[in-house]
Design an enzyme around this catalytic site. Sequence first.
Site, short mmCIF file in Angstrom:
data_model
loop_
_atom_site.label_atom_id
_atom_site.label_comp_id
_atom_site.label_asym_id
_atom_site.label_seq_id
_atom_site.Cartn_x
_atom_site.Cartn_y
_atom_site.Cartn_z
N TRP A 1 0.87 -1.18 0.00
CA TRP A 1 0.00 0.00 0.00
C TRP A 1 0.91 1.23 0.00
CZ3 TRP A 1 -1.65 2.83 4.80
CH2 TRP A 1 -2.72 3.70 4.57
N ASP B 1 -0.04 -4.84 9.58
CA ASP B 1 -1.14 -3.95 9.20
C ASP B 1 -2.32 -4.85 8.89
OD1 ASP B 1 -2.87 -2.09 8.19
OD2 ASP B 1 -1.41 -1.12 6.86
N LYS C 1 -13.33 -1.08 7.01
CA LYS C 1 -13.90 -1.97 5.99
C LYS C 1 -14.87 -2.97 6.60
CE LYS C 1 -9.84 -0.49 4.35
NZ LYS C 1 -9.47 0.41 3.32
C1 LMR Z 1 -7.03 1.46 -0.19
O1 LMR Z 1 -5.93 0.89 -0.20
O2 LMR Z 1 -7.62 1.77 -1.23
C2 LMR Z 1 -7.70 1.75 1.13
O3 LMR Z 1 -6.96 1.20 2.17
C3 LMR Z 1 -8.02 3.17 1.31
C4 LMR Z 1 -6.81 4.01 1.58
O4 LMR Z 1 -6.76 4.64 2.63
O5 LMR Z 1 -5.90 4.06 0.75
#
Ligand code: LMR
Length: 401
Positions: free
Chosen positions: A130, A211, A246
Site C-alpha cells: 500500500w 497492518d 472496511k
Molecule cells: C485502499 O488501499 O484503497 C484503502 O486502504 C483506502 C486508503 O486509505 O488508501
Amino acid sequence: MFSNVAYYHGDPIYSLFEEFVKDPRADKVSLSVGMYYDEDGNIPYMKAVQMAEHEISQDFGPRPYLSMEGMQAFRDASQALIFGDNHNNRAGDRVVTVQSVGATGAVRVGADFLKHNLDCKNVWISDFTWETHDDIFKASGYQVHRYPYYDARTGGVNFDALIDCLEKLPARSVVVLHACAHNPTGAELSNAQWDTLSTLMAKRGLIPFLDMAYQGFSKSLEDDAYALRSLLDAGASFLVANSFSKNFSLYGERVGNLSIVCPNAAQAKNVLGQLKAVARRTYSSPPTHGARIIEKVLTTPALRTTWEHELDSMRARIQSMRIGLYERLAAKVGHDNVAYLPVQSGMFSFTGLNSQQIKFLRDEKGIYLVGSGRICLAGLTTSNLDYVAESMALAMEPEFA
Ligand code: LMR
C-alpha cells in the site's frame, strides 16, 4: 511566504476516486479505492451498525474528551477480537491497545513510538505494498527499504526470496507485513509460511509490524488473524495496526487501534505510557462515536451475530465476483493470462496491467484502477461484471501490451 511550497499531485488512490466521482458516465465502474460496495453498487450501512447506532442514540449526552489511549471498553473488545476472546487471549497483560484514527493513524503512531523509544531508523515494506506505508515511515524519519514479496509468475508470494532477505536484516529492523488480504496484490502467506516467518523474526530480533485493515475479508475473522497467533506462539514482540473501516463499513468514522505485544506486563505499562504521549502530541485523544458503535456490536451477542453474518456475506460476494471475473476473462484471454485471480484473496488482485492499459480502461471505458494495476473486486457487481471483463480483455489485446 509560501512561494516555495511544491504542488501536491494528490494521493494515487484518493485522487483517482475523486476523479471517478466527477466522471459523468453512467456506466463508470470504480475498482480503485479499497471500499466494499454491495450488489447495487452502494456502500452498505450495515444492519448491526444501524441497530447499535439506534441503541446508542437513546443515551446521547455530553461528550468529554476521551483519555489519550481511547475508550477502555472499546479497546478491550477490539483486543479480544484480534487476539482471540478473553479465554484464548494468549497475549494477556503483555499487550497494550490504544484507539487510533484508523489503521493509517495506528501505523503513524507506531512508527513514531519506535523511532523515539527504540531509535529505529530502518523499515522494510513488501514489494509491492500500500503506497501510504512508504509515505508514513518517510515522514517519521525512516529509511524505507523493500523486501521481495510478489511473484508475478505465480501470482503468489516469492517466499524463498522473502526469507532470504529477512535472514540478513540487522536486529531491530522494522518489518511491515499485511496480516491478511495483502494490499495491493491479494497474494497471501499460508499458515505454515507465517510460522516459519514468525520463528525467524523472533530469533533475529526483528520488529514485526502487522497492518490488518481487512480482517474478515480473506477467509474468516479468526483465520485472518492467524499471523497474530503465530507471532505470539513464536514469542515475538510485535505491533499490530487494525482498522474497522472496511469490516464495519464505517470508513468516515476512522476507527482503529494500535496494539503492541511486549515481553512482559512491566514493559507493557511503560509502552502504554509512551503511546499516550505520542497520541497527545499528535491529536490529543481519539473521537467517540465510531468506537461506541463498534464496542456495542462486539459486546452485544445478538448484534455480534448479525455483524458476523453480514461480514460473511460481504466476503462471499467478493469471492463470487472474483470467480466470475476469472471465468469470463479466462474464456476470452486464456487461463494462463489470469491464473493469478483464483489464487489471490481478499478485496484486491494485482492484474499486472501496464499504464497504457489502465489509461485505456479509464479513458475509453470509465473503469478506474489504481496506477499499480490493482483492482478492488468489491467494486464489481453482477450488472457490471460482463462489461468489466469485456473491457479488460480488450485492454489485453496485443496493441496495448
Ligand atoms: C485502499 O488501499 O484503497 C484503502 O486502504 C483506502 C486508503 O486509505 O488508501
